[in-house]
Design a protein around this motif. Structure first.
Motif, mmCIF file in Angstrom:
data_model
loop_
_atom_site.group_PDB
_atom_site.id
_atom_site.type_symbol
_atom_site.label_atom_id
_atom_site.label_comp_id
_atom_site.label_asym_id
_atom_site.label_seq_id
_atom_site.Cartn_x
_atom_site.Cartn_y
_atom_site.Cartn_z
ATOM 1 N N ALA A 104 -40.163 -18.603 7.296
ATOM 2 C CA ALA A 104 -40.937 -19.741 6.810
ATOM 3 C C ALA A 104 -41.957 -19.067 6.126
ATOM 4 N N HIS A 105 -42.115 -19.854 4.784
ATOM 5 C CA HIS A 105 -43.134 -19.405 3.798
ATOM 6 C C HIS A 105 -44.749 -19.802 4.321
ATOM 7 N N SER A 106 -44.677 -20.453 5.303
ATOM 8 C CA SER A 106 -45.937 -21.126 5.826
ATOM 9 C C SER A 106 -46.241 -20.567 7.141
ATOM 10 N N ARG A 107 -47.410 -19.910 7.367
ATOM 11 C CA ARG A 107 -47.828 -19.386 8.636
ATOM 12 C C ARG A 107 -47.952 -20.497 9.764
ATOM 13 N N ILE A 108 -48.257 -21.736 9.190
ATOM 14 C CA ILE A 108 -48.234 -22.654 10.291
ATOM 15 C C ILE A 108 -46.989 -22.870 10.954
ATOM 16 N N VAL A 109 -45.965 -22.925 10.359
ATOM 17 C CA VAL A 109 -44.669 -23.266 10.925
ATOM 18 C C VAL A 109 -44.242 -22.014 11.840
ATOM 19 N N ASP A 110 -44.511 -20.797 11.376
ATOM 20 C CA ASP A 110 -44.315 -19.725 12.096
ATOM 21 C C ASP A 110 -44.929 -19.635 13.525
#
Length: 278
Positions: A104-110
């Motif tokens: 995931a490019h987004s830390r939120i998704v991770d």
């Protein structure tokens, strides 16, 4: 002969020969049980109750006169078949979540995915399976789903870690330098190399899944009588161990050897994989 043995041991370590041969026999029994016995695993014979092992009944008979060896052979189909199905569910969803979190490019998704994984990890898999089965009811499909959900977190964590390791590797960085888009890089390089851990994880997981299936079946949550599942066989034998020890000891030995064989092969595969990465 010495040359042939040397070549074989160079490919397969000597300590793995016995587990591999044992599992080949067990898996053959799963697919072709009639190659090993022509008896009916649920047929009763009240004139031959709790008979000790003999030439007619290799593993003796149980409290209903059923042939224990036949029930062990047919029980392999249930115990191992359910175990494989459990690992398949854990593997599919664990890999999807692990790759999603790791790539995931987004830390939120991770962070969201990891919090979900942490929530699953907060319960022991057997306890979580008991809760799920308690809510949905007993039976083979519910048992598979319950144990499968309980195993997702372990696969997801390791696949996520591998995905993150691969993403920062030199060859992935070089592919970006040459202008390869992100999706192509994920499909061609990141995902295939992140899944190198999956085979040995699945092999070890099968042993754990069989133990979980047998444990829940022993408690009466799995396949119901007269289904010859290994855990249910052990459950039925517990009241007769003083007078007919073979009804519990022999199936127990088969169960333990199966779990150990899967685990030993998986650990050896893991060691080989880790040495290759060093």
């Amino acid at each position: 002969m010495q040359t042939s043995v040397a070549k074989l041991t160079s490919v397969i370590p000597l300590y793995l020969v016995a587990p591999i041969l044992y599992l080949l026999v067990v898996l053959t029994a799963v697919v072709f049980p009639r190659w090993f016995t022509s008896r009916d695993p649920i047929a009763t014979d009240l004139l031959n109750v709790n008979r000790p092992p003999s030439s007619q009944h290799w593993a003796g008979t149980d409290y209903l006169g059923r042939d224990v060896f036949t029930r062990i052979i047919y029980g392999a189909r249930y115990s191992i078949g359910i175990g494989l199905a459990v690992v398949a569910i854990s593997l599919i969803f664990g890999v999807l979540l692990g790759v999603l979190a790791g790539a995931a490019h987004s830390r939120i998704v991770d962070a969201v995915v990891m919090r979900a994984i942490d929530a699953l990890s907060s319960f022991p898999s057997i306890l979580l399976a008991l809760v799920i089965v308690g809510l949905t009811g007993s039976g083979i499909p519910n048992l598979i789903a319950a144990l499968g959900i309980g195993g997702i977190a372990g696969f997801a964590r390791i696949v996520r870690a591998e995905t993150k390791r691969v993403i920062i590797s030199e060859y992935v960085e070089q592919s970006r330098t040459f202008g390869v888009n992100r999706v192509t890089t994920l499909i061609r390089h990141v995902i295939p190399n992140s899944l190198g851990v999956v085979p040995y994880m699945a092999t070890i997981g099968v042993g754990g899944a069989i133990m979980g299936v047998s444990g829940l079946s022993f408690l009466g949550i799995g396949p119901q009588a007269p289904t010859p599942e290994w855990g249910s066989i052990l459950s039925e034998s517990r009241d007769y161990l003083n007078t007919a020890w073979w009804t519990g000891v022999i199936p127990g030995i088969v169960l333990v050897l199966t779990i150990i064989s899967f685990t030993v092969i998986g650990r050896a595969w893991q060691s080989s994989f880790e040495r290759r990465d060093v």
